[in-house]
Design a protein around this motif. Sequence first.
Motif, PDB file in Angstrom:
ATOM      1  N   ARG A 125     -10.224  21.503   7.769  1.00  0.00           N
ATOM      2  CA  ARG A 125      -9.297  21.356   6.653  1.00  0.00           C
ATOM      3  C   ARG A 125      -9.345  19.913   6.152  1.00  0.00           C
ATOM      4  NH1 ARG A 125      -2.808  21.839   6.554  1.00  0.00           N
ATOM      5  NH2 ARG A 125      -3.099  20.591   8.414  1.00  0.00           N
ATOM      6  N   ASN A 126      -9.733  19.727   4.908  1.00  0.00           N
ATOM      7  CA  ASN A 126      -9.847  18.397   4.345  1.00  0.00           C
ATOM      8  C   ASN A 126      -8.476  17.781   4.092  1.00  0.00           C
ATOM      9  OD1 ASN A 126     -12.630  18.490   4.319  1.00  0.00           O
ATOM     10  ND2 ASN A 126     -12.794  19.047   2.165  1.00  0.00           N
ATOM     11  N   LEU A 127      -8.448  16.465   4.121  1.00  0.00           N
ATOM     12  CA  LEU A 127      -7.278  15.685   3.727  1.00  0.00           C
ATOM     13  C   LEU A 127      -7.509  15.168   2.319  1.00  0.00           C
ATOM     14  CD1 LEU A 127      -4.669  13.980   4.268  1.00  0.00           C
ATOM     15  CD2 LEU A 127      -6.201  12.225   5.226  1.00  0.00           C
ATOM     16  N   HIS A 128      -6.519  15.330   1.441  1.00  0.00           N
ATOM     17  CA  HIS A 128      -6.630  14.907   0.034  1.00  0.00           C
ATOM     18  C   HIS A 128      -5.484  13.953  -0.249  1.00  0.00           C
ATOM     19  CE1 HIS A 128      -7.094  16.336  -4.436  1.00  0.00           C
ATOM     20  NE2 HIS A 128      -7.382  15.058  -4.276  1.00  0.00           N
ATOM     21  N   ILE A 129      -5.801  12.703  -0.536  1.00  0.00           N
ATOM     22  CA  ILE A 129      -4.768  11.687  -0.731  1.00  0.00           C
ATOM     23  C   ILE A 129      -5.068  10.830  -1.961  1.00  0.00           C
ATOM     24  CG2 ILE A 129      -4.259  11.514   1.740  1.00  0.00           C
ATOM     25  CD1 ILE A 129      -5.804   8.858   1.757  1.00  0.00           C
ATOM     26  N   VAL A 130      -4.029  10.166  -2.443  1.00  0.00           N
ATOM     27  CA  VAL A 130      -4.167   9.098  -3.423  1.00  0.00           C
ATOM     28  C   VAL A 130      -3.608   7.837  -2.770  1.00  0.00           C
ATOM     29  CG1 VAL A 130      -3.540   8.217  -5.702  1.00  0.00           C
ATOM     30  CG2 VAL A 130      -3.907  10.680  -5.367  1.00  0.00           C
ATOM     31  N   GLN A 131      -4.404   6.780  -2.744  1.00  0.00           N
ATOM     32  CA  GLN A 131      -3.913   5.513  -2.194  1.00  0.00           C
ATOM     33  C   GLN A 131      -3.930   4.448  -3.281  1.00  0.00           C
ATOM     34  OE1 GLN A 131      -5.627   2.724   1.122  1.00  0.00           O
ATOM     35  NE2 GLN A 131      -4.243   4.189   2.094  1.00  0.00           N
ATOM     36  N   MET A 132      -2.816   3.689  -3.345  1.00  0.00           N
ATOM     37  CA  MET A 132      -2.603   2.719  -4.416  1.00  0.00           C
ATOM     38  C   MET A 132      -2.193   1.374  -3.830  1.00  0.00           C
ATOM     39  SD  MET A 132      -0.451   5.582  -6.501  1.00  0.00           S
ATOM     40  CE  MET A 132      -0.057   6.353  -4.916  1.00  0.00           C
ATOM     41  N   TRP A 133      -2.742   0.288  -4.385  1.00  0.00           N
ATOM     42  CA  TRP A 133      -2.428  -1.062  -3.921  1.00  0.00           C
ATOM     43  C   TRP A 133      -1.906  -1.901  -5.081  1.00  0.00           C
ATOM     44  CZ3 TRP A 133      -7.229  -3.205  -0.814  1.00  0.00           C
ATOM     45  CH2 TRP A 133      -7.588  -2.298   0.193  1.00  0.00           C
ATOM     46  N   ILE A 134      -0.866  -2.671  -4.799  1.00  0.00           N
ATOM     47  CA  ILE A 134      -0.446  -3.747  -5.700  1.00  0.00           C
ATOM     48  C   ILE A 134      -0.181  -4.974  -4.835  1.00  0.00           C
ATOM     49  CG2 ILE A 134       0.615  -2.112  -7.318  1.00  0.00           C
ATOM     50  CD1 ILE A 134       3.354  -3.251  -6.372  1.00  0.00           C
ATOM     51  N   ILE A 176       0.843  -1.196   0.000  1.00  0.00           N
ATOM     52  CA  ILE A 176       0.000   0.000   0.000  1.00  0.00           C
ATOM     53  C   ILE A 176       0.879   1.248   0.000  1.00  0.00           C
ATOM     54  CG2 ILE A 176      -1.765   1.301   1.248  1.00  0.00           C
ATOM     55  CD1 ILE A 176      -2.702  -1.373   2.438  1.00  0.00           C
ATOM     56  N   ILE A 177       0.678   2.096  -0.996  1.00  0.00           N
ATOM     57  CA  ILE A 177       1.365   3.381  -1.072  1.00  0.00           C
ATOM     58  C   ILE A 177       0.328   4.481  -0.889  1.00  0.00           C
ATOM     59  CG2 ILE A 177       2.727   4.954  -2.482  1.00  0.00           C
ATOM     60  CD1 ILE A 177       4.281   2.497  -1.758  1.00  0.00           C
ATOM     61  N   THR A 178       0.568   5.368   0.073  1.00  0.00           N
ATOM     62  CA  THR A 178      -0.309   6.511   0.300  1.00  0.00           C
ATOM     63  C   THR A 178       0.455   7.779  -0.054  1.00  0.00           C
ATOM     64  OG1 THR A 178      -1.489   5.351   2.063  1.00  0.00           O
ATOM     65  CG2 THR A 178      -1.687   7.756   1.998  1.00  0.00           C
ATOM     66  N   TRP A 179      -0.142   8.581  -0.944  1.00  0.00           N
ATOM     67  CA  TRP A 179       0.493   9.816  -1.410  1.00  0.00           C
ATOM     68  C   TRP A 179      -0.420  10.983  -1.047  1.00  0.00           C
ATOM     69  CZ3 TRP A 179       5.230  10.908  -2.757  1.00  0.00           C
ATOM     70  CH2 TRP A 179       5.512  12.104  -3.448  1.00  0.00           C
ATOM     71  N   VAL A 180       0.082  11.886  -0.229  1.00  0.00           N
ATOM     72  CA  VAL A 180      -0.725  13.003   0.255  1.00  0.00           C
ATOM     73  C   VAL A 180      -0.590  14.186  -0.698  1.00  0.00           C
ATOM     74  CG1 VAL A 180      -1.110  14.607   2.158  1.00  0.00           C
ATOM     75  CG2 VAL A 180      -0.447  12.243   2.638  1.00  0.00           C
ATOM     76  N   LEU A 181      -1.722  14.740  -1.095  1.00  0.00           N
ATOM     77  CA  LEU A 181      -1.750  15.939  -1.931  1.00  0.00           C
ATOM     78  C   LEU A 181      -1.972  17.202  -1.098  1.00  0.00           C
ATOM     79  CD1 LEU A 181      -3.894  14.508  -4.875  1.00  0.00           C
ATOM     80  CD2 LEU A 181      -1.416  14.875  -4.840  1.00  0.00           C
ATOM     81  N   GLU A 182      -2.826  17.103  -0.091  1.00  0.00           N
ATOM     82  CA  GLU A 182      -3.077  18.227   0.817  1.00  0.00           C
ATOM     83  C   GLU A 182      -3.422  17.675   2.187  1.00  0.00           C
ATOM     84  OE1 GLU A 182      -5.635  21.474  -0.620  1.00  0.00           O
ATOM     85  OE2 GLU A 182      -5.688  20.414  -2.539  1.00  0.00           O
ATOM     86  N   GLY A 200       4.704  15.028  -0.186  1.00  0.00           N
ATOM     87  CA  GLY A 200       6.110  14.812  -0.479  1.00  0.00           C
ATOM     88  C   GLY A 200       6.781  13.766   0.386  1.00  0.00           C
ATOM     89  N   LEU A 201       6.029  13.128   1.289  1.00  0.00           N
ATOM     90  CA  LEU A 201       6.576  12.052   2.104  1.00  0.00           C
ATOM     91  C   LEU A 201       6.156  10.724   1.478  1.00  0.00           C
ATOM     92  CD1 LEU A 201       8.133  11.679   4.872  1.00  0.00           C
ATOM     93  CD2 LEU A 201       5.907  11.057   5.807  1.00  0.00           C
ATOM     94  N   ALA A 202       7.124   9.959   0.982  1.00  0.00           N
ATOM     95  CA  ALA A 202       6.831   8.644   0.409  1.00  0.00           C
ATOM     96  C   ALA A 202       6.545   7.674   1.543  1.00  0.00           C
ATOM     97  CB  ALA A 202       8.025   8.158  -0.415  1.00  0.00           C
ATOM     98  N   HIS A 260      -4.189  -1.325  10.852  1.00  0.00           N
ATOM     99  CA  HIS A 260      -3.766   0.074  10.858  1.00  0.00           C
ATOM    100  C   HIS A 260      -4.962   1.000  10.767  1.00  0.00           C
ATOM    101  CE1 HIS A 260      -3.702   1.560   6.424  1.00  0.00           C
ATOM    102  NE2 HIS A 260      -4.550   0.575   6.516  1.00  0.00           N
ATOM    103  N   SER A 261      -4.708   2.249  11.114  1.00  0.00           N
ATOM    104  CA  SER A 261      -5.723   3.297  10.990  1.00  0.00           C
ATOM    105  C   SER A 261      -5.091   4.493  10.296  1.00  0.00           C
ATOM    106  CB  SER A 261      -6.269   3.709  12.359  1.00  0.00           C
ATOM    107  OG  SER A 261      -5.249   4.276  13.161  1.00  0.00           O
ATOM    108  N   GLU A 262      -5.921   5.251   9.578  1.00  0.00           N
ATOM    109  CA  GLU A 262      -5.478   6.459   8.875  1.00  0.00           C
ATOM    110  C   GLU A 262      -6.538   7.527   9.076  1.00  0.00           C
ATOM    111  OE1 GLU A 262      -3.731   4.887   4.729  1.00  0.00           O
ATOM    112  OE2 GLU A 262      -5.640   3.996   5.318  1.00  0.00           O
ATOM    113  N   ARG A 263      -6.118   8.657   9.617  1.00  0.00           N
ATOM    114  CA  ARG A 263      -7.085   9.699   9.907  1.00  0.00           C
ATOM    115  C   ARG A 263      -6.556  11.053   9.461  1.00  0.00           C
ATOM    116  NH1 ARG A 263     -11.145   7.725  12.723  1.00  0.00           N
ATOM    117  NH2 ARG A 263     -11.943   9.829  13.082  1.00  0.00           N
ATOM    118  N   ASN A 264      -7.497  11.955   9.185  1.00  0.00           N
ATOM    119  CA  ASN A 264      -7.143  13.339   8.882  1.00  0.00           C
ATOM    120  C   ASN A 264      -6.542  13.965  10.141  1.00  0.00           C
ATOM    121  OD1 ASN A 264      -7.060  16.074   8.246  1.00  0.00           O
ATOM    122  ND2 ASN A 264      -9.046  16.078   7.241  1.00  0.00           N
TER     123      ASN A 264
END
Length: 246
Positions: free
Chosen positions: A117-126, A68-74, A92-94, A105-109
């Motif tokens: 303030r919203n959290l904007h992310i892209v999450q990718m799975w392989i 799982i790769i999580t990429w934060v935009l905002e 910018g944090l890989a 695990h848990s992931e929260r704003n």
Amino acid sequence: MAAPQVTVVPGADRRHWWNEWLDSRQSFPATGNFDLATNAHGLLMVHNEDVVEAGEGFDTHQHVNTEIITWVLEGTVVHQDSAGNSGLIHPGLAQRMSAGTGILHSERNGAGRRERRNLHIVQMWIPPDTAAATPSYQEVDINAELSTGDLVTVASGMPKHRDTTAVLLGNRFAALHAVRLAPGQSFTVPDAPYGHVFVAKGSVDYEDVGILEHGDAVRLTATGGHRVTAKVTSELLIWEMLRGLS
């Protein structure tokens, strides 16, 4: 050998799922889908662009045998897992989490409700290339590398990226790259059996395709080498994959 193919997927054509606090645009149907491999492109099974409201997030849940790769935009993600890892994930944090035999695990704003303030992310799975590995976690700040306008390897298991990879991916057939472009700057898409180019921010001119806007993606089969030029300040995520799931 597959014939070269370039398929544009407009952002508006993605699956849209939402509830009271989550707005999710899914390049591959993910919510409620227990057969992710059916709709995968190459090795990429999940590619969600999510907006999470302040004070909200994904409570503790389990993953098994997933990279799982999580990429934060905002905004900022507050990450905690059962292996004892915790941290604040910012743009910018890989960040890579390998679920292996199983991890909670848990992931929260990171913003409280009063901050609005919203959290904007892209999450990718392989998938991993070896099942039942020991769960692991890694994060590296690559903002300095991204400031150059060059293509930066965010995560990879490929031997050829060993000296340039920010975080190690548990699949030797896949690599994720990112690029931040100023208007007029360009990069070349890697040539690979499978590729996926996603416009995370901005607007670009994609060679032989045309103008792509935020949310648009290009799925590549047996091709690459295209030049992509920013029309405005832009950010893109690019998957390079040497094989598919079959």
